[in-house]
Motif scaffolding. Structure first.
Motif, PDB file in Angstrom:
ATOM      1  N   GLU A 369       0.827  -1.214   0.000  1.00  0.00           N
ATOM      2  CA  GLU A 369       0.000   0.000   0.000  1.00  0.00           C
ATOM      3  C   GLU A 369       0.855   1.255   0.000  1.00  0.00           C
ATOM      4  OE1 GLU A 369      -4.154  -0.747   2.263  1.00  0.00           O
ATOM      5  OE2 GLU A 369      -2.376  -1.275   3.393  1.00  0.00           O
ATOM      6  N   ALA A 370       1.922   1.220   0.788  1.00  0.00           N
ATOM      7  CA  ALA A 370       2.803   2.396   0.861  1.00  0.00           C
ATOM      8  C   ALA A 370       3.362   2.713  -0.516  1.00  0.00           C
ATOM      9  CB  ALA A 370       3.934   2.139   1.853  1.00  0.00           C
ATOM     10  N   ILE A 371       3.773   1.684  -1.201  1.00  0.00           N
ATOM     11  CA  ILE A 371       4.343   1.901  -2.532  1.00  0.00           C
ATOM     12  C   ILE A 371       3.290   2.495  -3.479  1.00  0.00           C
ATOM     13  CG2 ILE A 371       5.323   0.754  -4.575  1.00  0.00           C
ATOM     14  CD1 ILE A 371       6.629  -1.266  -2.628  1.00  0.00           C
ATOM     15  N   ARG A 380      -0.843   5.393 -11.362  1.00  0.00           N
ATOM     16  CA  ARG A 380      -1.700   4.277 -10.948  1.00  0.00           C
ATOM     17  C   ARG A 380      -2.596   3.827 -12.092  1.00  0.00           C
ATOM     18  NH1 ARG A 380      -3.916   6.205  -5.077  1.00  0.00           N
ATOM     19  NH2 ARG A 380      -2.042   7.358  -4.525  1.00  0.00           N
ATOM     20  N   ARG A 381      -3.056   4.829 -12.851  1.00  0.00           N
ATOM     21  CA  ARG A 381      -3.950   4.512 -13.943  1.00  0.00           C
ATOM     22  C   ARG A 381      -3.199   3.844 -15.094  1.00  0.00           C
ATOM     23  NH1 ARG A 381      -6.663   9.110 -13.226  1.00  0.00           N
ATOM     24  NH2 ARG A 381      -5.275  10.200 -14.658  1.00  0.00           N
ATOM     25  N   ARG A 382      -1.993   4.350 -15.348  1.00  0.00           N
ATOM     26  CA  ARG A 382      -1.208   3.803 -16.465  1.00  0.00           C
ATOM     27  C   ARG A 382       0.169   3.372 -15.974  1.00  0.00           C
ATOM     28  NH1 ARG A 382      -0.709   8.479 -20.232  1.00  0.00           N
ATOM     29  NH2 ARG A 382       0.596   7.040 -21.408  1.00  0.00           N
ATOM     30  N   PRO A 383       0.229   2.196 -15.355  1.00  0.00           N
ATOM     31  CA  PRO A 383       1.495   1.736 -14.773  1.00  0.00           C
ATOM     32  C   PRO A 383       2.639   1.669 -15.784  1.00  0.00           C
ATOM     33  CG  PRO A 383      -0.330   0.353 -14.089  1.00  0.00           C
ATOM     34  CD  PRO A 383      -0.865   1.249 -15.152  1.00  0.00           C
ATOM     35  N   SER A 384       2.297   1.615 -17.086  1.00  0.00           N
ATOM     36  CA  SER A 384       3.359   1.478 -18.092  1.00  0.00           C
ATOM     37  C   SER A 384       4.276   2.700 -18.140  1.00  0.00           C
ATOM     38  CB  SER A 384       2.737   1.234 -19.471  1.00  0.00           C
ATOM     39  OG  SER A 384       1.895   2.318 -19.807  1.00  0.00           O
ATOM     40  N   ARG A 390      10.996   7.392 -12.063  1.00  0.00           N
ATOM     41  CA  ARG A 390       9.743   7.342 -11.306  1.00  0.00           C
ATOM     42  C   ARG A 390       9.826   6.279 -10.219  1.00  0.00           C
ATOM     43  NH1 ARG A 390       4.891   9.743 -13.827  1.00  0.00           N
ATOM     44  NH2 ARG A 390       5.490  10.683 -15.796  1.00  0.00           N
ATOM     45  N   LYS A 391      10.363   5.119 -10.595  1.00  0.00           N
ATOM     46  CA  LYS A 391      10.510   4.032  -9.620  1.00  0.00           C
ATOM     47  C   LYS A 391      11.347   4.488  -8.424  1.00  0.00           C
ATOM     48  CE  LYS A 391      10.136   0.047 -12.672  1.00  0.00           C
ATOM     49  NZ  LYS A 391      10.918  -0.964 -13.392  1.00  0.00           N
ATOM     50  N   GLN A 392      12.427   5.208  -8.742  1.00  0.00           N
ATOM     51  CA  GLN A 392      13.300   5.673  -7.661  1.00  0.00           C
ATOM     52  C   GLN A 392      12.551   6.641  -6.748  1.00  0.00           C
ATOM     53  OE1 GLN A 392      16.471   6.768 -10.228  1.00  0.00           O
ATOM     54  NE2 GLN A 392      17.790   5.050  -9.568  1.00  0.00           N
ATOM     55  N   ARG A 393      11.792   7.511  -7.383  1.00  0.00           N
ATOM     56  CA  ARG A 393      11.022   8.477  -6.605  1.00  0.00           C
ATOM     57  C   ARG A 393      10.004   7.762  -5.705  1.00  0.00           C
ATOM     58  NH1 ARG A 393       6.969  10.020  -9.612  1.00  0.00           N
ATOM     59  NH2 ARG A 393       5.596   9.146  -8.036  1.00  0.00           N
ATOM     60  N   ILE A 394       9.335   6.768  -6.292  1.00  0.00           N
ATOM     61  CA  ILE A 394       8.322   6.019  -5.541  1.00  0.00           C
ATOM     62  C   ILE A 394       8.967   5.280  -4.363  1.00  0.00           C
ATOM     63  CG2 ILE A 394       6.700   4.084  -5.660  1.00  0.00           C
ATOM     64  CD1 ILE A 394       6.261   4.929  -8.656  1.00  0.00           C
ATOM     65  N   ALA A 395      10.126   4.685  -4.623  1.00  0.00           N
ATOM     66  CA  ALA A 395      10.825   3.958  -3.563  1.00  0.00           C
ATOM     67  C   ALA A 395      11.156   4.897  -2.407  1.00  0.00           C
ATOM     68  CB  ALA A 395      12.088   3.315  -4.121  1.00  0.00           C
ATOM     69  N   LYS A 396      11.661   6.052  -2.761  1.00  0.00           N
ATOM     70  CA  LYS A 396      12.038   7.042  -1.747  1.00  0.00           C
ATOM     71  C   LYS A 396      10.801   7.476  -0.957  1.00  0.00           C
ATOM     72  CE  LYS A 396      15.879  10.200  -2.246  1.00  0.00           C
ATOM     73  NZ  LYS A 396      16.401  11.223  -3.150  1.00  0.00           N
ATOM     74  N   GLY A 397       9.769   7.789  -1.703  1.00  0.00           N
ATOM     75  CA  GLY A 397       8.552   8.314  -1.075  1.00  0.00           C
ATOM     76  C   GLY A 397       7.911   7.309  -0.129  1.00  0.00           C
ATOM     77  N   SER A 398       8.037   6.026  -0.462  1.00  0.00           N
ATOM     78  CA  SER A 398       7.349   5.020   0.355  1.00  0.00           C
ATOM     79  C   SER A 398       8.275   4.412   1.408  1.00  0.00           C
ATOM     80  CB  SER A 398       6.795   3.904  -0.536  1.00  0.00           C
ATOM     81  OG  SER A 398       7.860   3.283  -1.239  1.00  0.00           O
ATOM     82  N   LEU A 402      14.261  -0.004  -3.911  1.00  0.00           N
ATOM     83  CA  LEU A 402      13.938  -0.065  -5.338  1.00  0.00           C
ATOM     84  C   LEU A 402      13.495  -1.477  -5.726  1.00  0.00           C
ATOM     85  CD1 LEU A 402      13.883   1.493  -8.027  1.00  0.00           C
ATOM     86  CD2 LEU A 402      16.257   0.832  -8.381  1.00  0.00           C
ATOM     87  N   GLU A 403      14.136  -2.473  -5.122  1.00  0.00           N
ATOM     88  CA  GLU A 403      13.771  -3.870  -5.428  1.00  0.00           C
ATOM     89  C   GLU A 403      12.311  -4.155  -5.073  1.00  0.00           C
ATOM     90  OE1 GLU A 403      17.572  -3.682  -3.573  1.00  0.00           O
ATOM     91  OE2 GLU A 403      16.928  -5.688  -2.916  1.00  0.00           O
ATOM     92  N   ASP A 404      11.895  -3.565  -3.985  1.00  0.00           N
ATOM     93  CA  ASP A 404      10.494  -3.797  -3.574  1.00  0.00           C
ATOM     94  C   ASP A 404       9.532  -3.245  -4.617  1.00  0.00           C
ATOM     95  OD1 ASP A 404      11.345  -4.944  -1.220  1.00  0.00           O
ATOM     96  OD2 ASP A 404      11.350  -3.019  -0.150  1.00  0.00           O
ATOM     97  N   VAL A 405       9.865  -2.047  -5.110  1.00  0.00           N
ATOM     98  CA  VAL A 405       9.005  -1.446  -6.128  1.00  0.00           C
ATOM     99  C   VAL A 405       9.017  -2.315  -7.385  1.00  0.00           C
ATOM    100  CG1 VAL A 405       8.580   0.604  -7.537  1.00  0.00           C
ATOM    101  CG2 VAL A 405       9.468   0.861  -5.211  1.00  0.00           C
ATOM    102  N   ASN A 406      10.191  -2.752  -7.753  1.00  0.00           N
ATOM    103  CA  ASN A 406      10.308  -3.630  -8.926  1.00  0.00           C
ATOM    104  C   ASN A 406       9.490  -4.901  -8.743  1.00  0.00           C
ATOM    105  OD1 ASN A 406      11.809  -2.307 -10.875  1.00  0.00           O
ATOM    106  ND2 ASN A 406      13.733  -2.686  -9.779  1.00  0.00           N
TER     107      ASN A 406
END
Ligand code: GDP
Ligand code: MG
Length: 436
Positions: A369-371, A380-384, A390-398, A402-406
């Motif tokens: 959920e955090a991610i 969220r609407r267009r994960p592609s 973006r992944k790095q930003r999301i990892a930081k924010g949550s 990075l592996e978790d986001v991946n």
């Protein structure tokens, strides 16, 4: 497996947001069931309006057991409407004088006998029955027969044509002969009429009963309400006795009478035998009324329809590649609500495998959920569109790696593919193969 998938989709999607329309439809069905059970239309309408407000307030259909919760709300409203708790007969008089009023044939004489029997057996009273029906000699005999049957004396004055005088004499007789409870059975008419009302009124004014009980035949349906109102206007009675509630008579009249005259129902009479008398419990009557309309199954049916609609929507989304992280999040929230998570997750293709060895607890969901919460609505609407920055930003924010986001992206991707495949012709083929 197709079954399983359907079931999973059905389960996870069926608990989604419920619109007011769904509740309104369900409530409409409930109202119909209540009216079928003899509840007055207006009373049923008011009641279901309150049920509707509550149901929306409590998010009923998003709960684990919408049918049960909805039924509980209806049940509680019914109980409330019928006064909440059992109200007994007031026996505080010295002596206690109980006046029995009602139309002819409603069951006054039968009830008088039953009440005397109940007070003697269960409340250790020493009752005296008084025959004040001066118009029908048979009525006096009827009370005498009952008295003999239950071994309780009956006071009569066969020649006296003045019920007020008979009642007064009876009270004096009771006082000097050690009776502590006097039950005065009166005459009724086939319909409300002035003479009857005047007579019962003057008896009432003279003897000033401790308790005045209005007896009404529950089989008379809506008429019972009008009669109750007329008697209440004249006598301001203390309680209602519902008779002939045996067999499959519906209890709806109880509800209506209670809400129209605002007096408690104190007893229900359920047969011709002297023992067939029960205290009135709102809870039990609510069960009875609900049983008649079978509200549970109505709600469940409405819920099924809703499930199907939601499932169809989800299917469409998957087919059009529109299944996004918001949907994913929704699924997770619903799964969390449902409990027994591993079983349920196991039913979702892709997810089941991914989490097979994971010890599922709320933490596992919290990370996911955090991610997702760290994604923008567009992401969220267009994960592609989620690229490396973006992944790095999301990892930081949550606060995840990075592996978790991946990993989540991969799971999500697999799940989407799998779900889509399951729906297509290939999926059906595969399913057939697998089932062999
Ligand atoms: P009254 O005219 O108001 O005194 O009414 P009665 O006591 O004479 O009852 C009228 C008829 O209804 C009689 O045949 C009773 O046996 C019958 N009766 C009274 N109470 C009940 C009840 O609870 N269930 C059933 N089935 N019959 C009842
Ligand atoms: Mg009678």
């Amino acid at each position: 497996l197709q079954d399983k998938l359907d079931k999973a989709l059905h389960n996870i999607s069926g608990r989604g947001k419920i619109t007011e329309i769904n509740v309104a439809e369900t409530v409409k069905e409930i109202r119909r069931a209540l009216v079928d059970a003899d509840v007055n239309y207006k009373v049923a309408k008011d009641l279901t309006k309150r049920v509707q407000d509550k149901a929306i307030g409590e998010n009923v259909l998003t709960s684990l057991t919408p049918g049960q919760l909805m039924t509980k709300i209806v049940h509680d409203e019914l109980v409330d409407l019928m006064g909440g708790s059992q109200e007994g007969v007031n026996l505080s008089g010295k002596p206690t004088v109980i006046l029995i009023a009602g139309l002819q044939g409603s069951g006054k004489t039968t009830f008088s006998g039953k009440l005397a029997n109940y007070l003697k057996q269960k409340r250790s009273k020493k009752p005296l029955l008084v025959a004040c029906d001066i118009y029908r000699p048979a009525a006096i005999d009827q009370l005498k027969v009952l008295g003999t049957q239950i071994n309780i004396p009956v006071y009569t004055e066969e020649e006296n044509k003045n019920p007020v005088a008979i009642a007064e004499n009876a009270i004096n007789y009771a006082k000097s002969n050690g009776f502590d409870t006097i039950i005065v059975d009166t005459a009724g008419r086939l319909a409300i009429d002035e003479q009857m009302m005047n007579e019962i009124k003057s008896v009432h004014q003279t003897i000033k009963p401790t308790e005045t009980l209005f007896v009404v035949d529950s089989m008379t349906g809506q008429d019972a309400v009008n009669t109750a109102k007329a008697f209440n206007d004249t006598l301001n009675f203390d309680g209602v006795v519902l008779t002939k509630l045996d067999g499959d008579t519906r209890g709806g009249a109880a509800l209506t009478i209670r809400s129209v005259v605002e007096k408690p129902i104190k007893f229900i009479s359920t047969g011709e035998k002297m023992e067939a008398l029960d205290l009135f419990y709102p809870e039990r009557m609510a069960d009875r009324i609900l049983g008649m309309g079978d509200v549970v199954s109505l709600v469940e049916r409405a819920q099924e329809q809703f499930d199907e609609e939601e499932a169809k929507k989800l299917h469409k989304k998957i087919a059009k590649n529109e299944f996004g992280f918001d949907d994913f999040l929704k699924q997770i929230n619903q799964i969390k609500k449902m409990g027994n998570m591993k079983d349920l997750m196991g039913m979702i293709p892709g997810v089941g495998k991914a989490i097979k060895d994971v010890d599922i607890n709320d933490d596992a969901f919290k990370h996911i959920e955090a991610i997702i919460h760290s994604m923008t609505p567009e992401e969220r609407r267009r994960p592609s569109i989620i690229n490396m920055p973006r992944k790095q930003r999301i990892a930081k924010g949550s606060g995840r790696k990075l592996e978790d986001v991946n990993a989540l992206m991969k799971q999500f991707d697999q799940m989407g593919k799998m779900m889509k495949m399951m729906q297509g012709p290939q999926g059906k083929q595969m399913m057939q193969m697998m089932s062999k």
